[in-house]
Design a protein around this motif. Structure first.
Motif: not given
Length: 189
Positions: A159-167
């Protein structure tokens, strides 16, 4: 190690019962022993009813999952053996109760000693096997904890990786450019 300890405890109990406890005196303990063994049997049936834990198996580490399922199958097999052992001991104690202490007192001394030793050994074996299964259950709970914690950590990392990619994607879409920053000026000038 556990097997050696079980064998030692069983042999010591057999020797102590055969040497120190007359069979006729054991008849007074049969009723509480039957109750205790019945409670052990009930506990085994309750545990057998649990089966496999409900987890999201696809997200679990395959090696940890294999360890857990193998441990659960192993301890369930142990439950079957203990159930059979307890049923055998219960049948023996009930049979001796039917024989009665008056008739048992007429048996030869060596038969009474062997019977007393066998009762002690089997009660010790039933108790030792239940203790072993409790120990195995604790190991399984630890395995479940490690598996659940690992799955949760993996999910949080994802989830944190996906959030970082989205940012990063949002920042790229904003078409941000570097702004020239002027050096600071002294006050009053």
């Amino acid at each position: 190690m556990a097997r050696k300890l079980t064998i030692l405890v069983t042999c010591v109990a057999a020797g102590l019962f055969a040497w120190a406890i007359a069979l006729v005196r054991l008849f007074d303990a049969f009723q509480p022993l039957i109750v205790a063994l019945s409670i052990m049997v009930a506990a085994i049936f309750v545990r057998l009813n649990r089966g496999m834990p409900t987890l999201e198996w696809k997200s679990a580490d395959p090696e940890e999952r294999k360890k857990l399922t193998s441990a659960i199958v192993g301890v369930t097999t142990e439950y079957g053996w203990i159930l059979g052992l307890n049923a055998t001991v219960l049948a023996g104690l009930v049979s001796l109760s039917v024989v009665g202490e008056i008739d048992a007192a007429l048996w030869p001394e060596w038969v009474r000693r062997v019977t007393s030793g066998a009762v002690g050994a089997l009660i010790a074996l039933c108790t030792a096997r239940m203790a072993y299964v409790v120990w195995r259950d604790i190991d399984i709970v630890r395995l479940q904890k490690r598996l659940i914690d690992g799955s949760a950590a993996k999910e949080v990392d994802q989830q944190e990786g996906e959030a970082a990619d989205a940012n990063v994607t949002v920042m790229k879409k904003a078409n941000l450019r570097a702004v020239k920053v002027q050096p600071p000026k002294a006050w009053g000038k």
